[in-house]
Design a protein around this motif. Structure first.
Motif, PDB file in Angstrom:
ATOM      1  N   ALA A  91     -11.089  -8.836   9.019  1.00 33.74           N
ATOM      2  CA  ALA A  91     -11.328 -10.060   9.788  1.00 33.74           C
ATOM      3  C   ALA A  91     -12.808 -10.206  10.118  1.00 33.74           C
ATOM      4  CB  ALA A  91     -10.489 -10.037  11.064  1.00 33.74           C
ATOM      5  N   GLU A  92     -13.451  -9.106  10.487  1.00 32.97           N
ATOM      6  CA  GLU A  92     -14.885  -9.148  10.801  1.00 32.97           C
ATOM      7  C   GLU A  92     -15.709  -9.564   9.583  1.00 32.97           C
ATOM      8  OE1 GLU A  92     -15.588  -5.202  12.099  1.00 32.97           O
ATOM      9  OE2 GLU A  92     -14.537  -5.447  14.007  1.00 32.97           O
ATOM     10  N   ALA A  93     -15.269  -9.143   8.391  1.00 36.03           N
ATOM     11  CA  ALA A  93     -15.997  -9.449   7.160  1.00 36.03           C
ATOM     12  C   ALA A  93     -15.563 -10.777   6.530  1.00 36.03           C
ATOM     13  CB  ALA A  93     -15.813  -8.322   6.152  1.00 36.03           C
ATOM     14  N   GLY A  94     -14.598 -11.451   7.138  1.00 31.72           N
ATOM     15  CA  GLY A  94     -14.123 -12.724   6.605  1.00 31.72           C
ATOM     16  C   GLY A  94     -13.296 -12.583   5.352  1.00 31.72           C
ATOM     17  N   LEU A  95     -12.619 -11.432   5.172  1.00 32.34           N
ATOM     18  CA  LEU A  95     -11.806 -11.202   3.981  1.00 32.34           C
ATOM     19  C   LEU A  95     -10.375 -11.659   4.233  1.00 32.34           C
ATOM     20  CD1 LEU A  95     -12.984  -7.574   3.095  1.00 32.34           C
ATOM     21  CD2 LEU A  95     -13.993  -9.757   2.410  1.00 32.34           C
ATOM     22  N   ALA A  96      -9.809 -12.340   3.269  1.00 31.53           N
ATOM     23  CA  ALA A  96      -8.413 -12.782   3.379  1.00 31.53           C
ATOM     24  C   ALA A  96      -7.785 -12.742   1.995  1.00 31.53           C
ATOM     25  CB  ALA A  96      -8.332 -14.188   3.956  1.00 31.53           C
ATOM     26  N   GLY A  97      -6.490 -12.495   1.949  1.00 24.25           N
ATOM     27  CA  GLY A  97      -5.771 -12.526   0.688  1.00 24.25           C
ATOM     28  C   GLY A  97      -6.102 -11.392  -0.252  1.00 24.25           C
ATOM     29  N   ALA A  98      -6.570 -10.269   0.273  1.00 25.99           N
ATOM     30  CA  ALA A  98      -6.984  -9.161  -0.581  1.00 25.99           C
ATOM     31  C   ALA A  98      -5.816  -8.239  -0.910  1.00 25.99           C
ATOM     32  CB  ALA A  98      -8.087  -8.358   0.098  1.00 25.99           C
ATOM     33  N   ASP A  99      -5.883  -7.625  -2.105  1.00 23.51           N
ATOM     34  CA  ASP A  99      -5.037  -6.478  -2.407  1.00 23.51           C
ATOM     35  C   ASP A  99      -5.693  -5.248  -1.793  1.00 23.51           C
ATOM     36  OD1 ASP A  99      -2.949  -7.601  -3.953  1.00 23.51           O
ATOM     37  OD2 ASP A  99      -4.207  -7.614  -5.744  1.00 23.51           O
ATOM     38  N   VAL A 100      -4.912  -4.439  -1.089  1.00 19.15           N
ATOM     39  CA  VAL A 100      -5.409  -3.193  -0.495  1.00 19.15           C
ATOM     40  C   VAL A 100      -4.793  -2.051  -1.283  1.00 19.15           C
ATOM     41  CG1 VAL A 100      -5.564  -1.783   1.577  1.00 19.15           C
ATOM     42  CG2 VAL A 100      -5.680  -4.278   1.754  1.00 19.15           C
ATOM     43  N   LEU A 101      -5.629  -1.360  -2.039  1.00 21.18           N
ATOM     44  CA  LEU A 101      -5.172  -0.322  -2.953  1.00 21.18           C
ATOM     45  C   LEU A 101      -5.198   1.016  -2.228  1.00 21.18           C
ATOM     46  CD1 LEU A 101      -7.186  -1.401  -6.131  1.00 21.18           C
ATOM     47  CD2 LEU A 101      -5.083  -2.377  -5.160  1.00 21.18           C
ATOM     48  N   VAL A 102      -4.061   1.730  -2.283  1.00 20.36           N
ATOM     49  CA  VAL A 102      -3.890   2.947  -1.489  1.00 20.36           C
ATOM     50  C   VAL A 102      -3.452   4.091  -2.398  1.00 20.36           C
ATOM     51  CG1 VAL A 102      -2.770   4.000   0.501  1.00 20.36           C
ATOM     52  CG2 VAL A 102      -3.175   1.525   0.469  1.00 20.36           C
ATOM     53  N   CYS A 103      -4.222   5.185  -2.417  1.00 20.00           N
ATOM     54  CA  CYS A 103      -3.816   6.389  -3.136  1.00 20.00           C
ATOM     55  C   CYS A 103      -2.466   6.840  -2.586  1.00 20.00           C
ATOM     56  CB  CYS A 103      -4.838   7.504  -2.941  1.00 20.00           C
ATOM     57  SG  CYS A 103      -6.549   7.027  -3.286  1.00 20.00           S
ATOM     58  N   CYS A 104      -1.544   7.186  -3.471  1.00 18.62           N
ATOM     59  CA  CYS A 104      -0.172   7.396  -3.019  1.00 18.62           C
ATOM     60  C   CYS A 104       0.430   8.667  -3.589  1.00 18.62           C
ATOM     61  CB  CYS A 104       0.692   6.196  -3.419  1.00 18.62           C
ATOM     62  SG  CYS A 104       2.390   6.298  -2.838  1.00 18.62           S
ATOM     63  N   GLY A 105       0.941   9.512  -2.696  1.00 17.20           N
ATOM     64  CA  GLY A 105       1.786  10.633  -3.064  1.00 17.20           C
ATOM     65  C   GLY A 105       3.207  10.296  -2.656  1.00 17.20           C
ATOM     66  N   GLY A 106       3.587  10.725  -1.448  1.00 18.41           N
ATOM     67  CA  GLY A 106       4.914  10.383  -0.942  1.00 18.41           C
ATOM     68  C   GLY A 106       5.000   9.026  -0.286  1.00 18.41           C
ATOM     69  N   GLY A 107       3.838   8.424   0.039  1.00 20.46           N
ATOM     70  CA  GLY A 107       3.832   7.059   0.563  1.00 20.46           C
ATOM     71  C   GLY A 107       3.644   6.929   2.058  1.00 20.46           C
ATOM     72  N   GLY A 108       3.294   8.011   2.762  1.00 16.44           N
ATOM     73  CA  GLY A 108       3.117   7.911   4.205  1.00 16.44           C
ATOM     74  C   GLY A 108       1.980   6.989   4.606  1.00 16.44           C
ATOM     75  N   LEU A 109       0.824   7.131   3.951  1.00 15.29           N
ATOM     76  CA  LEU A 109      -0.315   6.270   4.264  1.00 15.29           C
ATOM     77  C   LEU A 109      -0.029   4.828   3.884  1.00 15.29           C
ATOM     78  CD1 LEU A 109      -3.269   5.821   5.118  1.00 15.29           C
ATOM     79  CD2 LEU A 109      -3.948   6.442   2.792  1.00 15.29           C
ATOM     80  N   ALA A 110       0.469   4.617   2.669  1.00 14.22           N
ATOM     81  CA  ALA A 110       0.724   3.254   2.199  1.00 14.22           C
ATOM     82  C   ALA A 110       1.742   2.541   3.087  1.00 14.22           C
ATOM     83  CB  ALA A 110       1.202   3.285   0.749  1.00 14.22           C
ATOM     84  N   SER A 111       2.807   3.241   3.484  1.00 11.65           N
ATOM     85  CA  SER A 111       3.826   2.587   4.302  1.00 11.65           C
ATOM     86  C   SER A 111       3.314   2.316   5.713  1.00 11.65           C
ATOM     87  CB  SER A 111       5.107   3.419   4.335  1.00 11.65           C
ATOM     88  OG  SER A 111       4.868   4.720   4.814  1.00 11.65           O
ATOM     89  N   GLY A 112       2.513   3.238   6.273  1.00 11.47           N
ATOM     90  CA  GLY A 112       1.933   2.978   7.586  1.00 11.47           C
ATOM     91  C   GLY A 112       0.994   1.793   7.573  1.00 11.47           C
ATOM     92  N   ILE A 113       0.143   1.716   6.539  1.00 15.43           N
ATOM     93  CA  ILE A 113      -0.762   0.568   6.404  1.00 15.43           C
ATOM     94  C   ILE A 113       0.022  -0.721   6.233  1.00 15.43           C
ATOM     95  CG2 ILE A 113      -2.480  -0.498   4.885  1.00 15.43           C
ATOM     96  CD1 ILE A 113      -3.635   2.278   4.388  1.00 15.43           C
ATOM     97  N   ALA A 114       1.067  -0.683   5.408  1.00 18.02           N
ATOM     98  CA  ALA A 114       1.867  -1.895   5.161  1.00 18.02           C
ATOM     99  C   ALA A 114       2.514  -2.399   6.449  1.00 18.02           C
ATOM    100  CB  ALA A 114       2.926  -1.610   4.101  1.00 18.02           C
ATOM    101  N   LEU A 115       3.015  -1.497   7.282  1.00 12.11           N
ATOM    102  CA  LEU A 115       3.621  -1.904   8.552  1.00 12.11           C
ATOM    103  C   LEU A 115       2.567  -2.500   9.490  1.00 12.11           C
ATOM    104  CD1 LEU A 115       6.016   1.119   9.141  1.00 12.11           C
ATOM    105  CD2 LEU A 115       6.717  -1.255   8.722  1.00 12.11           C
TER     106      LEU A 115
END
Length: 322
Positions: free
Chosen positions: A167-191
């Motif tokens: 929001a500070e950088a004025g970014l919208a509609g971006a894909d956020v690419l997340v390194c994934c093993g079991g998915g803890g980081l990706a699922s937390g970010i998604a929530l």
């Protein structure tokens, strides 16, 4: 189950114990990728990885008696260091189950935090069974690397920061690419995005041959990897997606992405040259996808998840792609 209230509570407990990592940008990376590329530098986190967040969130949520008895975790190194650091700060005995072929720097750092390290053969032994047995024998609380609501909540604090920084950088509609093993980081970010930045979409990224999350998202069924090792990306080699994380990502994430070890090494060299940060292979796969994958949004944010790399591997990346 993890929700935004649990993530907000975890973020409050994390305050003062972890870093708010920067969102970096280098125009030369934009030129290589053909799109705007921003990098969330979790490699600059305490312990060199985002895992410090989940470790602290989980241990600080335990009651005082459970912490006094001690904790156990299993990890190839980054979760190990995150849990070991939190345990040392919170005066909790700590046992870490690590594969014998984990990078020496990760084993050494985990021991330096005061944890007891138990090594196992990841090709022949079941880490879940070993960890459960030790936990039962010693009365330790098991801190899972990704399939734990408090761990997911702690990792979700990355998503809160990205939402604010985008929001500070004025970014919208971006894909956020997340390194994934079991998915803890990706699922937390998604929530976190669901509640605070619904215009941002998580895309998981995995190494070729270990794309259990991508295959699971595609088929709608939990898929397993055929082997336990064989990639330079040790930090994100997991047997299968989490039972908690897959439903979250099936609902909130886009299709999974896959990159090669060579692309991860190249991303490491480019990150060092243009962003002046050090990444490990598993922590560089999201940046590799941002640089080399087609069919992404015009603006992408890659989460650089870790920088705990053995010197020989880092030297190989620089020599090959300098």
């Amino acid at each position: 189950m993890t929700d935004i209230a649990l993530i907000d509570a975890a973020a409050e407990r994390l305050a003062g114990h972890i870093r708010r990592t920067p969102l970096l940008h280098a125009p030369l990376l934009d030129r290589i990728a053909g799109r705007k590329v921003f990098v969330k530098a979790e490699c600059l986190q305490v312990t060199g990885s985002f895992k410090a967040r989940g470790g602290w969130a989980a241990l600080s949520a335990l009651d005082s008696r459970a912490r006094a008895r001690g904790v156990i975790a299993y990890s190839s190194g980054n979760h190990a260091q995150g849990v070991a650091r939190a345990a040392a700060c919170l005066c909790s005995p700590c046992v870490i189950l690590m594969p014998a072929d984990a990078p020496a720097v990760k084993i050494g750092n985990t021991r330096a935090y005061g944890a007891e390290v138990v090594l196992y053969d990841r090709a022949r032994e079941d880490r879940d069974a070993l960890g459960a047995a030790i936990a039962a024998e010693r009365g330790l609380a098991l801190i899972k690397p990704f399939d734990d609501p408090q761990v997911i909540a702690g990792q979700g604090s990355v998503g809160l920061e990205i939402a604010e920084q985008a929001a500070e950088a004025g970014l919208a509609g971006a894909d956020v690419l997340v390194c994934c093993g079991g998915g803890g980081l990706a699922s937390g970010i998604a929530l976190a995005f669901e509640a605070r930045a619904p215009e941002l979409r998580v895309r998981t990224v995995e190494p070729d041959g270990f794309d259990d999350m991508a295959r699971s998202l595609s088929t709608g069924r939990r898929q397993r990897n055929p082997t336990a090792g064989g990639s330079l990306c040790d930090a994100i080699l997991t047997p299968a997606p989490g039972a908690l994380t897959l439903p979250i990502l099936s609902r909130l994430a886009g299709p999974g992405l896959v990159v090669s070890d060579e692309q991860a090494l190249q991303a490491m060299a480019l990150a060092f040259a243009h962003l002046h940060i050090v990444l490990e292979p598993g922590g560089a796969v999201a940046l590799a996808a941002a640089l080399f994958q087609p069919d992404l949004s015009e603006t992408v944010i890659a989460v650089a998840t870790g920088g705990n790399v053995d010197p020989a591997v880092f030297a190989m990346a620089l020599k090959r792609f300098a």
